[in-house]
Design a protein around this motif. Structure first.
Motif, PDB file in Angstrom:
ATOM      1  N   LEU A 174     -35.490 -29.310  84.368  1.00 56.38           N
ATOM      2  CA  LEU A 174     -35.815 -27.933  83.992  1.00 56.38           C
ATOM      3  C   LEU A 174     -34.604 -27.248  83.370  1.00 56.38           C
ATOM      4  CD1 LEU A 174     -37.863 -26.815  87.131  1.00 56.38           C
ATOM      5  CD2 LEU A 174     -38.764 -27.385  84.870  1.00 56.38           C
ATOM      6  N   ALA A 178     -34.238 -26.030  79.451  1.00 54.89           N
ATOM      7  CA  ALA A 178     -33.889 -24.660  79.096  1.00 54.89           C
ATOM      8  C   ALA A 178     -32.687 -24.634  78.149  1.00 54.89           C
ATOM      9  CB  ALA A 178     -33.590 -23.852  80.351  1.00 54.89           C
ATOM     10  N   ALA A 183     -31.182 -21.653  75.656  1.00 60.38           N
ATOM     11  CA  ALA A 183     -30.759 -20.711  76.691  1.00 60.38           C
ATOM     12  C   ALA A 183     -29.303 -20.966  77.057  1.00 60.38           C
ATOM     13  CB  ALA A 183     -31.635 -20.862  77.932  1.00 60.38           C
ATOM     14  N   GLN A 187     -28.682 -17.249  81.140  1.00 60.08           N
ATOM     15  CA  GLN A 187     -30.143 -17.234  81.057  1.00 60.08           C
ATOM     16  C   GLN A 187     -30.766 -18.324  81.918  1.00 60.08           C
ATOM     17  OE1 GLN A 187     -30.354 -17.461  76.730  1.00 60.08           O
ATOM     18  NE2 GLN A 187     -31.325 -15.435  76.664  1.00 60.08           N
ATOM     19  N   VAL A 188     -30.145 -19.496  81.920  1.00 59.74           N
ATOM     20  CA  VAL A 188     -30.651 -20.589  82.759  1.00 59.74           C
ATOM     21  C   VAL A 188     -30.599 -20.192  84.229  1.00 59.74           C
ATOM     22  CG1 VAL A 188     -30.210 -22.952  83.536  1.00 59.74           C
ATOM     23  CG2 VAL A 188     -30.058 -22.391  81.107  1.00 59.74           C
ATOM     24  N   LYS A 191     -33.237 -17.128  84.785  1.00 65.05           N
ATOM     25  CA  LYS A 191     -34.658 -17.412  84.615  1.00 65.05           C
ATOM     26  C   LYS A 191     -35.140 -18.648  85.357  1.00 65.05           C
ATOM     27  CE  LYS A 191     -35.324 -14.002  81.715  1.00 65.05           C
ATOM     28  NZ  LYS A 191     -36.203 -12.853  82.035  1.00 65.05           N
ATOM     29  N   ILE A 192     -34.226 -19.548  85.701  1.00 59.89           N
ATOM     30  CA  ILE A 192     -34.648 -20.804  86.330  1.00 59.89           C
ATOM     31  C   ILE A 192     -34.071 -20.954  87.732  1.00 59.89           C
ATOM     32  CG2 ILE A 192     -34.636 -23.314  86.164  1.00 59.89           C
ATOM     33  CD1 ILE A 192     -35.961 -22.633  83.714  1.00 59.89           C
ATOM     34  N   GLN A 279     -40.290 -17.077  82.654  1.00 58.86           N
ATOM     35  CA  GLN A 279     -40.182 -17.273  81.231  1.00 58.86           C
ATOM     36  C   GLN A 279     -38.717 -17.216  80.817  1.00 58.86           C
ATOM     37  OE1 GLN A 279     -42.778 -17.650  79.076  1.00 58.86           O
ATOM     38  NE2 GLN A 279     -44.331 -17.603  80.682  1.00 58.86           N
ATOM     39  N   LEU A 280     -38.364 -17.966  79.799  1.00 55.88           N
ATOM     40  CA  LEU A 280     -37.001 -17.924  79.302  1.00 55.88           C
ATOM     41  C   LEU A 280     -36.746 -16.661  78.474  1.00 55.88           C
ATOM     42  CD1 LEU A 280     -36.171 -21.572  78.258  1.00 55.88           C
ATOM     43  CD2 LEU A 280     -35.202 -20.251  80.129  1.00 55.88           C
TER      44      LEU A 280
END
Length: 281
Positions: A174, A178, A183, A187-188, A191-192, A279-280
């Motif tokens: 995942l 991303a 990303a 952001q990773v 969002k993750i 969502q990214l």
């Protein structure tokens, strides 16, 4: 046949749970909802719970919840980055780091708390160092900050371990996907990593908040007995005052607070598990 065998193996656990969990809980509930009349008989009453709303006791509840909240927040602030960086280490090094957090827990809780007194005392280690610079001695003990420090020290592993466990089980595909989609690291993480690690965060918050709101050893030793928390109040009712009825009522009230907190945490946990990685963009 196999089902009957499984049921038979469950009987010892059911008996143990009944004797050491259900029966003591029923005894606490009995004392909480009864008082002694002039004849010495127990009668049903809500008087013990009415006493809880006394201004003095409400201050104790407020202080206990506030200190438990602060210690939980600090454990999260300190524990999440530690768990995150350990999860990024090689498994061999990560296991050693986790072991370093677990080993102190093998020592008695009382001894771990006592250890802070020769460190923070007026003739303690820190004041001796400050003495070389003609500073101090300072009184580091017997205040809210020291009590919170003791809670953080004792309960921080309960925050790190569940977060670390969730992070190590996270699917790296995942994160790579991303990154391939453009990303950046922030952001990773946002969002993750953070959404997927929320079950560990919720577990850590629950495991820290529950013992923090009910502790009495830390406040007695590091607070010098000047700070009465819920745990101290319950202990006083059972050991010093001898009012088991009121002590049981406080225990029931504290259990209700903890159950409400766990219900709120489980709501957040279920919501986060449904959202997934998000969502990214």
């Amino acid at each position: 046949m196999k089902k009957n065998k499984t049921n038979f193996l469950a009987y010892p656990f059911i008996i143990w749970s009944t004797i050491f969990i259900v029966v003591p809980l029923l005894i606490v509930l009995f004392f909480a909802f009864t008082i002694k009349n002039p004849n010495g008989n127990y009668v049903f009453s809500f008087e013990n719970f009415n006493k809880l709303f006394n201004a003095e006791y409400m201050k104790v509840f407020q202080r206990s919840l506030w200190l438990a909240f602060l210690s939980t927040i600090w454990c999260l602030i300190l524990g999440y980055p530690v768990a995150y960086f350990i999860s990024k280490m090689k498994p061999s090094k990560g296991s050693i780091m986790i072991m370093l957090f677990i080993v102190p827990m093998w020592m008695n809780f009382l001894l771990r708390t006592y250890a802070w007194m020769p460190i923070l005392g007026k003739n303690g280690f820190i004041n001796n160092i400050l003495g070389f610079f003609n500073l101090g001695p300072y009184q580091f003990l017997y205040n809210d900050g020291t009590v919170i420090l003791g809670m953080i020290y004792n309960f921080l592993p309960f925050m790190i371990l569940p977060i670390y466990t969730v992070l190590t089980k996270m699917d790296n595909n995942l994160l790579n996907a991303a990154a391939d989609l453009g990303a950046n690291r922030f952001q990773v993480f946002q969002k993750i990593v953070l959404p997927l690690s929320m079950p560990g965060v919720i577990s850590g918050i629950t495991m820290v908040f529950m013992p923090a709101v009910s502790t009495f050893v830390i406040s007695r030793l590091l607070g010098g007995g000047q700070y009465t928390l819920l745990g101290n109040l319950i202990e006083q009712q059972f050991t010093n005052v001898g009012n088991w009825n009121f002590g049981s009522a406080i225990s029931v009230f504290m259990m209700i607070i903890i159950l409400i907190s766990m219900a709120i945490m489980s709501k957040f946990d279920s919501a986060d598990s449904k959202e997934g990685g998000g969502q990214l963009w």
